[in-house]
Enzyme design. Structure first.
Site, PDB file in Angstrom:
ATOM      1  N   SER A   1       0.853  -1.188   0.000  1.00  0.00           N
ATOM      2  CA  SER A   1       0.000   0.000   0.000  1.00  0.00           C
ATOM      3  C   SER A   1       0.882   1.229   0.000  1.00  0.00           C
ATOM      4  O   SER A   1       1.980   1.225   0.581  1.00  0.00           O
ATOM      5  CB  SER A   1      -0.900   0.011   1.239  1.00  0.00           C
TER       6      SER A   1
ATOM      7  N   TYR B   1      -2.198  -1.337  10.236  1.00  0.00           N
ATOM      8  CA  TYR B   1      -2.062  -1.453   8.786  1.00  0.00           C
ATOM      9  C   TYR B   1      -0.816  -0.731   8.296  1.00  0.00           C
ATOM     10  O   TYR B   1      -0.006  -1.290   7.543  1.00  0.00           O
ATOM     11  CB  TYR B   1      -3.303  -0.904   8.093  1.00  0.00           C
TER      12      TYR B   1
END
Length: 228
Positions: free
Chosen positions: A130, A152
């Site tokens: 990401s 995350y």
């Protein structure tokens, strides 16, 4: 090498982006082993599905599905997210769980499949990452207004470091890429996501068909390469 002679292994292929990638590669004619946590009732023709949770050691079912065939591409897609909370509400166990899947899970599969990868003529490891894992972008405040979980961000940054380390250790023998798939309209996607998983999967297939010798590489499927 013809597509039919190439073997790809895709983790987290039970739904979303992983499933779309596995199906897109199968449609192209590649042989694909799709790793899922729960075996589906039905499957796509030509797609070999095995049960493999990346939290666990690589099992005999996956190894038997690969056999003695070289693996041309390992797509480490399995991942977890977490809710965004202020620092006081962050549960360290949630961070450890995300690290176990997003980073350690990537390492488990890579370790187990490395002999099969190095047996292929031009292998690639794709770690689905990401842009939120970019230390440079985060330090510059690029995502300061975006509410994203500590678990995350930390786990994707750790996965990116793993990608860099693997690339350096392999010294060009295996291409190692971190790939940001874009803002996907999947269960893990942001509320303002606009890119269907199938569209991003086709972009990844195009990338695999036109390998770049750069390794490590931080790729965005919807724009220029990213900064680490």
């Amino acid at each position: 090498m013809a597509a039919a002679d190439r073997l790809a292994v895709v983790t987290g292929a039970g739904r979303g982006f992983g499933r779309a990638v596995a199906e897109a590669l199968t449609d192209q004619g590649r042989r694909v082993v799709a790793c899922v946590r729960t075996r589906p009732a039905t499957g796509k023709a030509g797609l070999q599905v095995v049960v493999q949770d990346v939290r666990d050691p690589v099992g005999t079912e996956l190894l038997a599905a690969i056999g003695d065939r070289p693996v041309d591409a390992l797509i480490n897609n399995a991942g977890v997210g977490a809710k965004a909370t202020p620092p006081a509400g962050v549960d360290p166990r949630q961070i450890l769980d995300a690290l176990d899947v997003n980073m350690a899970g990537t390492l488990r599969l890579t370790q187990a499949l490395l002999p099969a990868l190095t047996a292929a003529p031009d292998p690639v490891i794709v770690n689905v990452s990401s842009r939120l894992g970019s230390l440079t972008a985060q330090a510059e405040g690029e995502f300061a207004t975006r509410r994203t979980s500590y678990a995350y961000r930390i786990s994707k940054a750790a996965q990116n470091m793993l990608t860099i380390t693997l690339a350096q250790e392999s010294a060009g023998r295996v291409h190692c890429w971190a790939v940001h798939p874009g803002s996907l309209t999947t269960a893990m996607g942001a509320t303002d996501a606009t890119t269907p998983a199938g569209e991003a999967a086709l972009r990844l297939v195009d990338l695999l068909n036109s390998p770049d010798p750069a390794s490590p590489r931080f790729v965005s499927l919807d724009g220029p390469d990213l900064r680490w």
